[in-house]
Write a protein that holds these residues in place. Structure first.
Motif, PDB file in Angstrom:
ATOM      1  N   PHE A 224      -3.444  -3.255 -44.468  1.00  0.00           N
ATOM      2  CA  PHE A 224      -4.230  -3.291 -45.702  1.00  0.00           C
ATOM      3  C   PHE A 224      -5.597  -2.646 -45.470  1.00  0.00           C
ATOM      4  CE2 PHE A 224      -7.219  -5.427 -48.576  1.00  0.00           C
ATOM      5  CZ  PHE A 224      -6.680  -5.017 -49.791  1.00  0.00           C
ATOM      6  N   LEU A 225      -6.216  -2.974 -44.345  1.00  0.00           N
ATOM      7  CA  LEU A 225      -7.503  -2.344 -44.027  1.00  0.00           C
ATOM      8  C   LEU A 225      -7.335  -0.843 -43.804  1.00  0.00           C
ATOM      9  CD1 LEU A 225      -9.007  -5.023 -41.631  1.00  0.00           C
ATOM     10  CD2 LEU A 225      -9.664  -4.545 -43.993  1.00  0.00           C
ATOM     11  N   PHE A 226      -6.206  -0.461 -43.219  1.00  0.00           N
ATOM     12  CA  PHE A 226      -5.929   0.953 -42.993  1.00  0.00           C
ATOM     13  C   PHE A 226      -5.697   1.678 -44.319  1.00  0.00           C
ATOM     14  CE2 PHE A 226      -3.025   4.460 -41.884  1.00  0.00           C
ATOM     15  CZ  PHE A 226      -3.858   5.150 -41.016  1.00  0.00           C
ATOM     16  N   ILE A 227      -5.041   0.993 -45.264  1.00  0.00           N
ATOM     17  CA  ILE A 227      -4.758   1.597 -46.563  1.00  0.00           C
ATOM     18  C   ILE A 227      -6.047   1.875 -47.317  1.00  0.00           C
ATOM     19  CG2 ILE A 227      -3.787   1.092 -48.845  1.00  0.00           C
ATOM     20  CD1 ILE A 227      -1.482  -0.315 -47.404  1.00  0.00           C
ATOM     21  N   ILE A 228      -7.022   0.998 -47.164  1.00  0.00           N
ATOM     22  CA  ILE A 228      -8.309   1.210 -47.839  1.00  0.00           C
ATOM     23  C   ILE A 228      -8.931   2.527 -47.384  1.00  0.00           C
ATOM     24  CG2 ILE A 228     -10.670   0.344 -48.060  1.00  0.00           C
ATOM     25  CD1 ILE A 228      -9.485  -2.488 -47.910  1.00  0.00           C
ATOM     26  N   VAL A 229      -8.787   2.826 -46.094  1.00  0.00           N
ATOM     27  CA  VAL A 229      -9.365   4.054 -45.548  1.00  0.00           C
ATOM     28  C   VAL A 229      -8.529   5.268 -45.941  1.00  0.00           C
ATOM     29  CG1 VAL A 229      -9.964   5.246 -43.413  1.00  0.00           C
ATOM     30  CG2 VAL A 229     -10.411   2.816 -43.646  1.00  0.00           C
ATOM     31  N   VAL A 230      -7.203   5.106 -45.924  1.00  0.00           N
ATOM     32  CA  VAL A 230      -6.294   6.217 -46.218  1.00  0.00           C
ATOM     33  C   VAL A 230      -6.127   6.341 -47.731  1.00  0.00           C
ATOM     34  CG1 VAL A 230      -3.941   7.067 -45.859  1.00  0.00           C
ATOM     35  CG2 VAL A 230      -5.105   5.868 -44.046  1.00  0.00           C
ATOM     36  N   THR A 231      -5.742   7.509 -48.174  1.00  0.00           N
ATOM     37  CA  THR A 231      -5.566   7.726 -49.610  1.00  0.00           C
ATOM     38  C   THR A 231      -4.396   6.915 -50.150  1.00  0.00           C
ATOM     39  OG1 THR A 231      -4.112   9.593 -49.209  1.00  0.00           O
ATOM     40  CG2 THR A 231      -6.454  10.075 -49.404  1.00  0.00           C
ATOM     41  N   GLN A 232      -4.349   6.757 -51.433  1.00  0.00           N
ATOM     42  CA  GLN A 232      -3.313   5.958 -52.085  1.00  0.00           C
ATOM     43  C   GLN A 232      -1.953   6.654 -52.089  1.00  0.00           C
ATOM     44  OE1 GLN A 232      -3.749   2.850 -53.117  1.00  0.00           O
ATOM     45  NE2 GLN A 232      -5.857   2.908 -52.419  1.00  0.00           N
ATOM     46  N   GLU A 233      -1.890   7.912 -51.727  1.00  0.00           N
ATOM     47  CA  GLU A 233      -0.617   8.649 -51.737  1.00  0.00           C
ATOM     48  C   GLU A 233       0.341   8.122 -50.668  1.00  0.00           C
ATOM     49  OE1 GLU A 233      -1.796  12.640 -51.175  1.00  0.00           O
ATOM     50  OE2 GLU A 233      -2.751  12.815 -53.131  1.00  0.00           O
ATOM     51  N   ASN A 234      -0.173   7.600 -49.586  1.00  0.00           N
ATOM     52  CA  ASN A 234       0.669   7.148 -48.481  1.00  0.00           C
ATOM     53  C   ASN A 234       1.067   5.680 -48.585  1.00  0.00           C
ATOM     54  OD1 ASN A 234       0.519   9.659 -47.338  1.00  0.00           O
ATOM     55  ND2 ASN A 234      -1.275   9.159 -46.128  1.00  0.00           N
ATOM     56  N   ILE A 235       0.721   5.025 -49.664  1.00  0.00           N
ATOM     57  CA  ILE A 235       0.952   3.584 -49.754  1.00  0.00           C
ATOM     58  C   ILE A 235       2.445   3.244 -49.732  1.00  0.00           C
ATOM     59  CG2 ILE A 235       0.963   3.339 -52.269  1.00  0.00           C
ATOM     60  CD1 ILE A 235      -0.860   0.863 -51.777  1.00  0.00           C
ATOM     61  N   ILE A 236       3.293   4.067 -50.305  1.00  0.00           N
ATOM     62  CA  ILE A 236       4.741   3.795 -50.301  1.00  0.00           C
ATOM     63  C   ILE A 236       5.283   3.900 -48.883  1.00  0.00           C
ATOM     64  CG2 ILE A 236       6.981   4.618 -51.118  1.00  0.00           C
ATOM     65  CD1 ILE A 236       5.548   5.468 -53.697  1.00  0.00           C
ATOM     66  N   ILE A 237       4.863   4.899 -48.150  1.00  0.00           N
ATOM     67  CA  ILE A 237       5.326   5.070 -46.769  1.00  0.00           C
ATOM     68  C   ILE A 237       4.845   3.901 -45.911  1.00  0.00           C
ATOM     69  CG2 ILE A 237       5.112   6.514 -44.711  1.00  0.00           C
ATOM     70  CD1 ILE A 237       4.851   8.911 -46.644  1.00  0.00           C
ATOM     71  N   GLU A 238       3.596   3.532 -46.041  1.00  0.00           N
ATOM     72  CA  GLU A 238       3.059   2.434 -45.246  1.00  0.00           C
ATOM     73  C   GLU A 238       3.696   1.099 -45.622  1.00  0.00           C
ATOM     74  OE1 GLU A 238      -1.107   2.764 -45.840  1.00  0.00           O
ATOM     75  OE2 GLU A 238      -1.247   4.605 -44.696  1.00  0.00           O
ATOM     76  N   GLY A 239       3.985   0.905 -46.891  1.00  0.00           N
ATOM     77  CA  GLY A 239       4.689  -0.303 -47.317  1.00  0.00           C
ATOM     78  C   GLY A 239       6.092  -0.367 -46.735  1.00  0.00           C
ATOM     79  N   GLY A 240       6.770   0.762 -46.703  1.00  0.00           N
ATOM     80  CA  GLY A 240       8.109   0.811 -46.111  1.00  0.00           C
ATOM     81  C   GLY A 240       8.086   0.538 -44.620  1.00  0.00           C
TER      82      GLY A 240
END
Length: 81
Positions: A16-32
């Protein structure tokens, strides 16, 4: 099972902390990846638990062969000289 949930929650918090730094485009990949990591950790924990239960059975067999009836007899067993 509590250990696996703790590891999973820690991983989700870190991601979650990493997602804040990274763009929202990668959220599906990171969730998977997080979802798959959870099941991998559960698989590992089940394997470890199965192995420890196997060892516990072996220790009980050894104690029966050596005629140890309880923990006090194991730790305070005196040998006659």
């Amino acid at each position: 099972m509590k250990g696996a949930k703790l590891i999973y929650i820690g991983t989700v918090a870190a991601l979650f902390l990493f997602i804040i730094v990274v763009t929202q485009e990668n959220i599906i990949i990171e969730g998977g990846v997080t979802f798959l990591f959870y099941f991998v950790m559960i698989f590992i924990m089940k394997g470890v638990t199965r192995y420890l239960m196997h060892l516990l059975g072996k220790y009980e067999q050894v104690f029966e062969v050596l005629d140890f009836n309880g923990p006090k007899e194991v730790f305070y067993h005196q040998v006659d000289i």
